[in-house]
Design an enzyme around this catalytic site. Sequence first.
Site, PDB file in Angstrom:
ATOM      1  NE  ARG A 143      -3.141  -7.127  -4.222  1.00  0.00           N
ATOM      2  CZ  ARG A 143      -3.926  -7.266  -3.187  1.00  0.00           C
ATOM      3  NH1 ARG A 143      -3.425  -7.624  -2.020  1.00  0.00           N
ATOM      4  NH2 ARG A 143      -5.229  -7.071  -3.294  1.00  0.00           N
ATOM      5  CG  HIS A 161      -1.921  -1.004   1.373  1.00  0.00           C
ATOM      6  ND1 HIS A 161      -2.073  -1.780   2.497  1.00  0.00           N
ATOM      7  CD2 HIS A 161      -2.884  -1.413   0.509  1.00  0.00           C
ATOM      8  CE1 HIS A 161      -3.087  -2.616   2.330  1.00  0.00           C
ATOM      9  NE2 HIS A 161      -3.598  -2.420   1.128  1.00  0.00           N
ATOM     10  CE  LYS A 205     -12.903  -7.179   2.562  1.00  0.00           C
ATOM     11  NZ  LYS A 205     -11.699  -6.502   2.046  1.00  0.00           N
ATOM     12  CB  SER A 245      -4.304  -6.505   4.786  1.00  0.00           C
ATOM     13  OG  SER A 245      -3.997  -5.246   4.264  1.00  0.00           O
TER      14      SER A 245
HETATM   15  P1  ADP Z   1      -9.848  -3.532  -0.293  1.00  0.00           P
HETATM   16  O1  ADP Z   1     -10.637  -4.076   0.842  1.00  0.00           O
HETATM   17  O2  ADP Z   1     -10.383  -2.299  -0.902  1.00  0.00           O
HETATM   18  O3  ADP Z   1      -9.381  -4.550  -1.297  1.00  0.00           O
HETATM   19  P2  ADP Z   1      -7.121  -3.338   0.602  1.00  0.00           P
HETATM   20  O4  ADP Z   1      -6.676  -2.585   1.804  1.00  0.00           O
HETATM   21  O5  ADP Z   1      -6.891  -4.800   0.613  1.00  0.00           O
HETATM   22  O6  ADP Z   1      -8.592  -2.949   0.471  1.00  0.00           O
HETATM   23  O7  ADP Z   1      -6.461  -2.721  -0.706  1.00  0.00           O
HETATM   24  C1  ADP Z   1      -6.641  -1.386  -1.087  1.00  0.00           C
HETATM   25  C2  ADP Z   1      -6.054  -1.194  -2.476  1.00  0.00           C
HETATM   26  O8  ADP Z   1      -4.656  -1.443  -2.451  1.00  0.00           O
HETATM   27  C3  ADP Z   1      -6.602  -2.128  -3.537  1.00  0.00           C
HETATM   28  O9  ADP Z   1      -6.652  -1.418  -4.755  1.00  0.00           O
HETATM   29  C4  ADP Z   1      -5.570  -3.223  -3.624  1.00  0.00           C
HETATM   30  O10 ADP Z   1      -5.553  -3.846  -4.880  1.00  0.00           O
HETATM   31  C5  ADP Z   1      -4.306  -2.412  -3.407  1.00  0.00           C
HETATM   32  N1  ADP Z   1      -3.213  -3.230  -2.881  1.00  0.00           N
HETATM   33  C6  ADP Z   1      -3.230  -4.038  -1.802  1.00  0.00           C
HETATM   34  N2  ADP Z   1      -2.039  -4.645  -1.626  1.00  0.00           N
HETATM   35  C7  ADP Z   1      -1.240  -4.220  -2.636  1.00  0.00           C
HETATM   36  C8  ADP Z   1       0.097  -4.514  -3.049  1.00  0.00           C
HETATM   37  N3  ADP Z   1       0.857  -5.385  -2.391  1.00  0.00           N
HETATM   38  N4  ADP Z   1       0.580  -3.901  -4.158  1.00  0.00           N
HETATM   39  C9  ADP Z   1      -0.213  -3.033  -4.836  1.00  0.00           C
HETATM   40  N5  ADP Z   1      -1.472  -2.735  -4.524  1.00  0.00           N
HETATM   41  C10 ADP Z   1      -1.992  -3.302  -3.438  1.00  0.00           C
END
Ligand code: ADP
Length: 165
Positions: free
Chosen positions: A91, A18, A42, A129
């Site tokens: 990703r 992130h 969630k 996460s």
């Molecule tokens: P959500 O519940 O919206 O999926 P996340 O916190 O998991 O929330 O992710 C928020 C954003 O960050 C999403 O667009 C996700 O694809 C992106 N993201 C999460 N992990 C990574 C990573 N390792 N590299 C690039 N983008 C990421």
Amino acid sequence: MTAIAVYPGSFDPVTNGHLDIIERSAKVFDKVVVAVLHNRNKVPLFSVEERVAMLKESTAYISNTEVDSFNGLLIDYIREKNARTIVRGLRAVSDFEYEMQAASINRKLDPDIETFFMMTNNQYSYLSSSIVKEVAKYEANVQDLVPASVQKALRQKYSHLTDEK
Ligand code: ADP
């Protein structure tokens, strides 16, 4: 005109993946608002307040970022922030279908708001996460995966599991 982008997500907790997206998008936009979603579907590990605090601490060095939280429809929040762009990270192919649906519906709701996708840095393509939480639960080292404050917070959250052993 100031180009404001909103980077929405659960950030439960924020990872180095992130942070990489935040850092890179802060170079493209005048201001990036990182917005923690109150998601009732969630069950989170960290409260919204805890997630916001961890994000604030780990993005403090990027001056044109702001950390906030929101309820309800993303498009309404984007308008409220005077933003025109949604930033999302990609990703793997597995992210694509959901992201395409979300971008399409958001475009339908407001054609003036654009979704901007950023490819993950290869080194973070496996990072999520959920993986971080899974690994931290078993006391494995998450040092290269999350900022220091998150590492500490994870240790505290899962300390009761260690005590039970
Ligand atoms: P959500 O519940 O919206 O999926 P996340 O916190 O998991 O929330 O992710 C928020 C954003 O960050 C999403 O667009 C996700 O694809 C992106 N993201 C999460 N992990 C990574 C990573 N390792 N590299 C690039 N983008 C990421």
